[in-house]
Every structure is written in structure tokens, then in C-alpha cells.
Write a protein that holds these residues in place. Structure first.
Motif, mmCIF file in Angstrom:
data_model
loop_
_atom_site.group_PDB
_atom_site.id
_atom_site.type_symbol
_atom_site.label_atom_id
_atom_site.label_comp_id
_atom_site.label_asym_id
_atom_site.label_seq_id
_atom_site.Cartn_x
_atom_site.Cartn_y
_atom_site.Cartn_z
ATOM 1 N N UNK A 73 0.834 -1.215 0.000
ATOM 2 C CA UNK A 73 0.000 0.000 0.000
ATOM 3 C C UNK A 73 0.867 1.263 0.000
ATOM 4 N N UNK A 74 2.083 1.156 0.541
ATOM 5 C CA UNK A 74 3.010 2.309 0.461
ATOM 6 C C UNK A 74 3.452 2.528 -0.989
ATOM 7 N N UNK A 75 3.659 1.432 -1.713
ATOM 8 C CA UNK A 75 4.039 1.580 -3.130
ATOM 9 C C UNK A 75 2.906 2.269 -3.892
ATOM 10 N N UNK A 76 1.657 1.882 -3.585
ATOM 11 C CA UNK A 76 0.507 2.527 -4.242
ATOM 12 C C UNK A 76 0.470 4.020 -3.912
ATOM 13 N N UNK A 77 0.657 4.344 -2.645
ATOM 14 C CA UNK A 77 0.625 5.765 -2.240
ATOM 15 C C UNK A 77 1.723 6.539 -2.961
ATOM 16 N N UNK A 78 2.915 5.948 -3.023
ATOM 17 C CA UNK A 78 4.048 6.635 -3.658
ATOM 18 C C UNK A 78 3.748 6.895 -5.136
ATOM 19 N N UNK A 79 3.264 5.866 -5.818
ATOM 20 C CA UNK A 79 2.977 6.028 -7.255
ATOM 21 C C UNK A 79 1.832 7.020 -7.447
ATOM 22 N N UNK A 80 0.856 6.976 -6.542
ATOM 23 C CA UNK A 80 -0.256 7.937 -6.603
ATOM 24 C C UNK A 80 0.276 9.352 -6.424
ATOM 25 N N UNK A 81 1.231 9.527 -5.526
ATOM 26 C CA UNK A 81 1.760 10.876 -5.267
ATOM 27 C C UNK A 81 2.442 11.461 -6.499
ATOM 28 N N UNK A 82 2.904 10.573 -7.396
ATOM 29 C CA UNK A 82 3.556 11.048 -8.624
ATOM 30 C C UNK A 82 2.568 11.108 -9.791
ATOM 31 N N UNK A 83 1.301 10.809 -9.503
ATOM 32 C CA UNK A 83 0.250 11.020 -10.502
ATOM 33 C C UNK A 83 -0.152 9.800 -11.315
ATOM 34 N N UNK A 84 0.369 8.611 -10.981
ATOM 35 C CA UNK A 84 0.089 7.426 -11.803
ATOM 36 C C UNK A 84 -1.361 6.944 -11.668
ATOM 37 N N UNK A 85 -1.855 6.314 -12.744
ATOM 38 C CA UNK A 85 -3.086 5.521 -12.653
ATOM 39 C C UNK A 85 -2.684 4.203 -11.990
ATOM 40 N N UNK A 86 -3.476 3.764 -11.035
ATOM 41 C CA UNK A 86 -3.052 2.566 -10.290
ATOM 42 C C UNK A 86 -4.145 1.524 -10.233
ATOM 43 N N UNK A 87 -3.773 0.275 -10.496
ATOM 44 C CA UNK A 87 -4.659 -0.842 -10.189
ATOM 45 C C UNK A 87 -4.035 -1.583 -9.017
ATOM 46 N N UNK A 88 -4.711 -1.465 -7.870
ATOM 47 C CA UNK A 88 -4.264 -2.146 -6.669
ATOM 48 C C UNK A 88 -4.815 -3.571 -6.763
ATOM 49 N N UNK A 89 -3.927 -4.547 -6.857
ATOM 50 C CA UNK A 89 -4.351 -5.931 -7.105
ATOM 51 C C UNK A 89 -3.899 -6.829 -5.971
#
Ligand SMILES: NC(=O)c1ccc[n+]([C@@H]2O[C@H](COP(=O)([O-])OP(=O)(O)OC[C@H]3O[C@@H](n4cnc5c(N)ncnc54)[C@H](O)[C@@H]3O)[C@@H](O)[C@H]2O)c1
Length: 281
Positions: free
Chosen positions: A31-47
Motif C-alpha cells: 500500500x506504500x508503493x501505491x501511495x508513492x505512485x499515486x503521489x507522482x500522478x500514476x493511474x493505479x490498479x491495486x491488485x
């Protein structure tokens, strides 16, 4: 700056219009990886295969980045049909897949509430745990990467980030895992080291396989993350690091953004070791 999502715009770390699948995205680091990528603006699929944790992870991330294009999809990385459904879902939602973070794992934890009863001595180590771990950590990583690479191959571009561990590089000091008066003693399982060492081989193979393309494959290697382990454990663990402490779960944000973005455009087949110096002495 809305939600802080534009912090990296105009820099080599910007991930707007890039899509990432994060397997194991509901986990402690996932979930930290998701937050980090989100902070840089990425579209994310949390799987992830744990629906309840996935819901709480999504809520947590949305709490920080209200307008993040994050969505979730159930996946079992050991099941090809489930993988295919998740990849098709991602393609429908966002089109291209630019980033894959292979974070799903059977990761034998020693937190306060972990059940360590199957972490037996080498001589007694159960074949069931060996099989289950290799199935998720190695076969699952292979299967999901294979499916995502089919998408990346169409553009000859993408970043695959595999999760290693200090124990893929050096053997565990079992003294750290010895709990006072515990009988029988728990050990950091042999299969974990084997899988994490295997991840390095898989990464080098794939990086070399994609020679001449812009599909880059790297390892991110954390060491132990503080997660309410008891004081005895934390003290023992910290003493093995140069920085004399365990990591905080948010200390890998920079690493994952770096590997996912153009900031690491000349890095492939590499290993970004963020271990407080554990493997340096
Ligand atoms: N936490 C640490 O201290 C630490 C240290 C070094 C390396 N790592 C590595 O980092 C990665 C992430 O660690 P973490 O702390 O988030 O682990 P975690 O155990 O908290 O999370 C793993 C996630 O994978 C999911 N998962 C398990 N089997 C799955 C399957 N078949 N299909 C889909 N999802 C599945 C779980 O539901 C869980 O959400 C792992 O590869 C781990 O080995 C962790």
C-alpha cells in the motif's frame, strides 16, 4: 496543488498518464508503493487476493489522494485466469500498462500478532509452506510479469519492479528470530531466502531478454520494516544495520518512484538496495 498530485509535474519523476499494476497492493509495503505512485500522478490498479485489506488500502490511499485515479481488482497471482482478468480490466480502464510492481508474496512476518508456528527448523521445515511460498513468490511473479509484458511488448516500453529482500543477498542471522523461552524456536524460513535470491535471477534474465527495448526490469530490495515487533526483536534487528534501526514503511517511496519513472531510464537488471546498510558490512 490539488491533493499534492502535481508535485512531480515537469520532472523526470512525473508519472501522470502512466499506469501501474501493484500486486500485493494491500500489504504493508504494497500500500506504500501505491501511495508513492499515486503521489507522482500514476493511474493505479491495486491488485490483491485479500478483498478486505484491499478495501481498507484503497480507503487509506483515497484519504491521502482524493482525486487519484486508483482502482482495485482482485487477483490471485498463482492463477492464470485471474491474472488475465486483472490485466484485461487494467487495459479496459487505462489502455497501456507502463509499470508493474510485483509485491504479492508469502512474507513470513515476526510482528507481535504473527503466527510463527510453521517457521520450523531447517530439518523440520514443512514442504507445504515451501510449495505455497514458491508458488506465490516465484511462479506468481513469473505469471503476472509474463501477462503484463505482453502489453509492454506492444510499445517496447515499461518498467517491471520486483521485490527482493536483504535475505536474497545474505543468509538470515537466526539469532534475531529466537524468542525468549519460545519452544520450539521459530526460524526465518529457508524458502524466503530461496525465493528472494530467485527474484534476482529472474530480474537479470528478463532485463537481458529485453535487450534493445525500453522494457526495464529491476529489483527493489528492502530489509525489515518496523511493524510493532516486540522490543527485543527490534533491538536485535537494529543492531545488524549500519543505521541502527528498522526502516519505516514509508522509506521506500523514493525508490519505487525512481524505478517506475524516467529518472531510472538507464537502469535495468539492477538492484536498488534500501536496507539501512544491512548488506554493506
Ligand atoms: N515488510 C518487510 O519487512 C519486507 C522486507 C523485505 C522485503 N519485503 C518484500 O516486499 C514485498 C511486500 O511486502 P509486504 O510487507 O507488503 O508484505 P505483506 O505480507 O504485508 O503483503 C503481501 C500481500 O500479498 C498478498 N498476496 C499473497 N498471496 C497472494 C496471491 N496469491 N495473489 C495476490 N496477492 C497475494 C497478500 O494478501 C498481501 O496483501 C514482499 O515481496 C516482501 O517479501 C518486505
Amino acid at each position: 496543488m490539488e491533493d499534492g498530485l502535481n508535485a512531480y509535474v515537469g520532472t523526470i519523476f512525473d508519472l501522470h498518464n502512466r499506469t501501474a499494476i501493484v500486486s500485493g497492493g494491500a500489504g504493508l509495503l504494497g500500500r506504500e508503493f501505491c501511495k508513492a505512485l499515486a503521489s507522482a500522478g500514476a493511474n493505479i490498479v491495486l491488485a490483491d487476493n485479500d478483498e478486505i485489506s484491499m478495501d481498507s488500502a484503497e480507503k487509506e490511499i483515497r484519504g491521502m489522494y482524493k482525486n487519484s485515479p486508483i482502482t482495485k481488482h482482485i487477483i490471485d497471482v498463482t492463477n492464470e485466469k485471474s491474472i488475465s482478468e486483472c490485466v484485461m480490466f487494467t487495459e479496459r480502464e487505462f489502455g497501456n500498462i507502463d509499470i508493474l510492481v510485483n509485491s504479492a508474496a508469502i512474507d513470513p512476518k515476526f510482528d507481535e500478532d504473527s503466527d510463527t508456528s510453521s517457521y520450523s527448523s531447517f530439518a523440520e521445515f514443512p514442504i507445504d509452506l515451501w510449495n505455497k511460498s514458491t508458488e506465490v513468490n516465484l511462479t506468481g511473479t513469473f505469471l503476472l510479469t509474463q501477462a503484463v509484458c505482453r502489453n509492454m511488448e506492444r510499445r517496447g516500453k515499461g518498467s517491471v519492479i520486483n521485490l527482493g529482500s536483504n535475505y536474497g543477498l545474505v543468509g538470515p542471522d537466526q539469532g534475531i528470530y529466537k524468542r525468549k523461552d519460545e519452544k520450539p524456536q521459530s526460524y526465518k524460513p529457508v524458502v524466503y531466502s530461496v525465493c528472494k535470491a530467485g527474484i534476482i535471477g529472474f530480474t537479470k534474465y528478463l532485463a537481458a531478454y529485453y535487450a534493445g527495448t525500453e522494457i526495464r526490469v529491476n529489483v527493489l530490495t528492502p530489509s525489515g520494516v518496523y511493524n510493532k515487533q516486540d522490543d527485543f526483536f527490534v533491538k536485535n534487528y537494529a543492531s545488524r544495520t549500519i543505521l541502527r534501526r528498522m526502516s519505516n514503511k514509508n522509506e521506500f517511496w523514493g525508490g519505487v518512484i525512481f524505478l517506475a519513472s524516467d529518472a531510472s531510464s538507464y537502469m535495468t537488471g539492477g538492484n536498488l538496495i534500501i536496507d539501512g546498510g544491512w548488506t554493506a558490512w
